[in-house]
Write a protein that holds these residues in place. Structure first.
Motif, PDB file in Angstrom:
ATOM      1  N   VAL A 135      -6.029  36.469 -20.662  1.00  0.00           N
ATOM      2  CA  VAL A 135      -6.706  35.619 -21.648  1.00  0.00           C
ATOM      3  C   VAL A 135      -7.449  34.510 -20.912  1.00  0.00           C
ATOM      4  O   VAL A 135      -6.851  33.791 -20.104  1.00  0.00           O
ATOM      5  CB  VAL A 135      -5.704  34.998 -22.645  1.00  0.00           C
ATOM      6  N   ILE A 136      -8.751  34.373 -21.178  1.00  0.00           N
ATOM      7  CA  ILE A 136      -9.540  33.277 -20.623  1.00  0.00           C
ATOM      8  C   ILE A 136     -10.158  32.491 -21.777  1.00  0.00           C
ATOM      9  O   ILE A 136     -10.105  32.927 -22.931  1.00  0.00           O
ATOM     10  CB  ILE A 136     -10.629  33.777 -19.665  1.00  0.00           C
ATOM     11  N   ALA A 137     -10.758  31.338 -21.481  1.00  0.00           N
ATOM     12  CA  ALA A 137     -11.301  30.489 -22.544  1.00  0.00           C
ATOM     13  C   ALA A 137     -12.549  29.770 -22.078  1.00  0.00           C
ATOM     14  O   ALA A 137     -12.769  29.573 -20.877  1.00  0.00           O
ATOM     15  CB  ALA A 137     -10.256  29.471 -22.988  1.00  0.00           C
ATOM     16  N   ALA A 138     -13.385  29.366 -23.042  1.00  0.00           N
ATOM     17  CA  ALA A 138     -14.582  28.578 -22.749  1.00  0.00           C
ATOM     18  C   ALA A 138     -14.964  27.749 -23.971  1.00  0.00           C
ATOM     19  O   ALA A 138     -14.550  28.047 -25.102  1.00  0.00           O
ATOM     20  CB  ALA A 138     -15.750  29.482 -22.337  1.00  0.00           C
ATOM     21  N   ASP A 139     -15.762  26.715 -23.730  1.00  0.00           N
ATOM     22  CA  ASP A 139     -16.213  25.771 -24.753  1.00  0.00           C
ATOM     23  C   ASP A 139     -17.667  26.071 -25.098  1.00  0.00           C
ATOM     24  O   ASP A 139     -18.545  25.955 -24.241  1.00  0.00           O
ATOM     25  CB  ASP A 139     -16.076  24.347 -24.198  1.00  0.00           C
ATOM     26  N   HIS A 140     -17.936  26.453 -26.350  1.00  0.00           N
ATOM     27  CA  HIS A 140     -19.326  26.727 -26.739  1.00  0.00           C
ATOM     28  C   HIS A 140     -20.059  25.482 -27.219  1.00  0.00           C
ATOM     29  O   HIS A 140     -21.262  25.536 -27.509  1.00  0.00           O
ATOM     30  CB  HIS A 140     -19.410  27.847 -27.776  1.00  0.00           C
ATOM     31  N   GLN A 141     -19.349  24.363 -27.334  1.00  0.00           N
ATOM     32  CA  GLN A 141     -19.939  23.070 -27.688  1.00  0.00           C
ATOM     33  C   GLN A 141     -20.666  23.092 -29.034  1.00  0.00           C
ATOM     34  O   GLN A 141     -21.548  22.266 -29.294  1.00  0.00           O
ATOM     35  CB  GLN A 141     -20.890  22.602 -26.579  1.00  0.00           C
ATOM     36  N   ASN A 142     -20.315  24.049 -29.888  1.00  0.00           N
ATOM     37  CA  ASN A 142     -20.928  24.197 -31.213  1.00  0.00           C
ATOM     38  C   ASN A 142     -22.425  24.484 -31.147  1.00  0.00           C
ATOM     39  O   ASN A 142     -23.158  24.200 -32.098  1.00  0.00           O
ATOM     40  CB  ASN A 142     -20.665  22.950 -32.072  1.00  0.00           C
ATOM     41  N   LYS A 143     -22.870  25.084 -30.035  1.00  0.00           N
ATOM     42  CA  LYS A 143     -24.288  25.371 -29.853  1.00  0.00           C
ATOM     43  C   LYS A 143     -24.482  26.877 -29.690  1.00  0.00           C
ATOM     44  O   LYS A 143     -23.929  27.485 -28.766  1.00  0.00           O
ATOM     45  CB  LYS A 143     -24.831  24.634 -28.626  1.00  0.00           C
TER      46      LYS A 143
END
Length: 409
Positions: free
Chosen positions: A72-80
């Motif tokens: 499992v990995i993760a990232a921040d799309h910053q609501n964009k």
């Protein structure tokens, strides 16, 4: 110890290591990406909590016992949408990700859904709300798990109309989710004899709702519908409280509210708010057990419905991958997910419709008064259970091209 015994022992260890390596080599690799807001208005209702929920599901599934090796990995799309799309493409093209989970912010979710179809991967949405994901924008590669704008409109809209709230004014976040939530709630209001007096669009995200609340107050509408979520909803409700809007006789309809929102508001401000959700940590023994495990990893916070959706969606996804013994063909995995009945400790037994909509009961909740609460996270009381067959928009009304010609509810 004689030399021959040392040799025999070493030989045994090497054989065991070799067998273990061979076994590991036989495991099917599965890589899950949790994509969400980790720094903005939805960081608390999704964020790291969704990653924790996904990893809890992997732990509970015991992937090695089913022939899988899961990361499992993760990232921040910053609501964009552009950032979310870029991350998704990189995950699929370079990083070997097989499935994307969560994705609050409907504009990002719609972009991820299309890229996922193009790359033939899997998208299990928990955080994004637009019902278009199982309507005009449906794909063979998307499952919409936790809630959608049509369900929220159906639950909260009907409840407030029954309480006499016939005239409405909307304060709407000006992006895909807010517009879909206003659209779907407006349809419920008008279908059930209510009237919409107007609406105002707000920037997303937005810290100051003063002018918008004053416009809504001046409209004279009985109900002010907040078509926003996360910190935007918290800010709007706090400022409405400061202006005495509810005290003046107007009703606030929080059309998407999470446990973390009510906790941030405090029951002094939130008490009496009526809203719809698919999960609450204190519903039953199974949800309480999940919450007890979750809060140990999240500094005492309780899980939201979005976290619950990531957990349950991950669990069902892994069951489908194990049944196929492959994660490579995303459309085939989603087809298997639809074929298999769902069953997990947080949502119970359910199904996934041909349009990708996960079906389960929804609940109408009310925020408790401070005097009713027995603890920091004792926030909700159940007003009504909305049966699964009534909670979501009928499939025949969604406009999903996958189900054209099918006669199903």
């Amino acid at each position: 110890m004689p030399v021959r015994h040392h040799i025999a022992r070493l030989t045994g260890i090497l054989c065991a290591l070799g067998a273990g390596a061979a076994l590991a080599a036989d495991l099917v690799p599965v890589k899950i990406g949790v994509l969400n807001d980790r720094s903005g208005v939805y960081f608390d209702s999704g964020g790291e909590g969704s990653v924790v929920a996904a990893r809890m599901a992997v732990e509970d599934f015991k992937p090695e016992a089913h022939g899988l090796k899961v990361e499992v990995i993760a990232a921040d799309h910053q609501n964009k949408p552009d950032i979310g799309a870029a991350i998704t493409r990189q995950w699929y093209d370079r990083d070997g990700v097989d499935a994307v989970f969560d994705v609050p912010t409907s504009s990002v979710a719609l972009a991820v859904a299309q890229i996922t179809k193009e790359k033939n991967k899997v998208f299990v949405n928990s955080g994004g709300g637009t019902a278009d994901l199982t309507g005009p924008a449906c794909t063979p590669n998307t499952v919409h798990w936790t809630y959608d704008t049509a369900a929220m409109a159906n639950g909260t809209g009907k409840a407030i109309l029954k309480r006499g709230g016939k005239t409405w004014y909307f304060i709407t976040a000006d992006y895909a989710f807010g517009l879909a939530l206003e659209r779907d709630t407006k349809a419920v209001v008008q279908k059930n004899g209510g009237t919409v007096l107007g609406a105002v669009r707000t920037p997303f995200p937005n810290p100051d709702f003063s002018s918008f609340l004053l416009q809504a107050q001046a409209s004279g509408a009985q109900v002010i519908g907040l078509a926003d979520a996360g910190l935007d909803a918290v800010n709007a409700i706090k400022q409405a409280h400061e202006f005495g809007i509810r005290q003046g006789g107007q009703t606030l309809a929080g059309l998407l509210i999470a446990e973390t929102d009510i906790h941030a508001l405090g029951l002094d401000v939130a008490q009496g708010l009526v809203f719809t959700a698919s999960f609450y940590w204190d519903l039953n023994d199974a949800t309480r057990a999940f919450a007890a495990r979750y809060e140990k990893q999240m500094l005492g916070k309780k899980p939201t419905s979005y976290h619950a959706g990531v957990y349950a969606g991950t669990l069902h996804y892994l069951k489908a991958v194990a049944a196929l013994h492959s994660a490579k063909d995303g459309a085939a995995v989603v087809a298997k997910m639809k074929e298999m009945p769902t069953d997990d400790p947080l949502f119970g037994k359910g199904t996934i419709r041909p349009d990708g909509r996960k079906i389960h009961p929804m609940y109408l909740f009310e925020a408790k008064a401070p005097s009713e609460s027995k603890g920091e996270w004792d926030l909700y009381k159940v007003l009504e259970t909305i049966p699964a067959d009534q909670a979501f928009r009928p499939m025949s009304e969604g406009g999903c091209p996958l189900v054209a010609g099918l006669s199903a509810k």
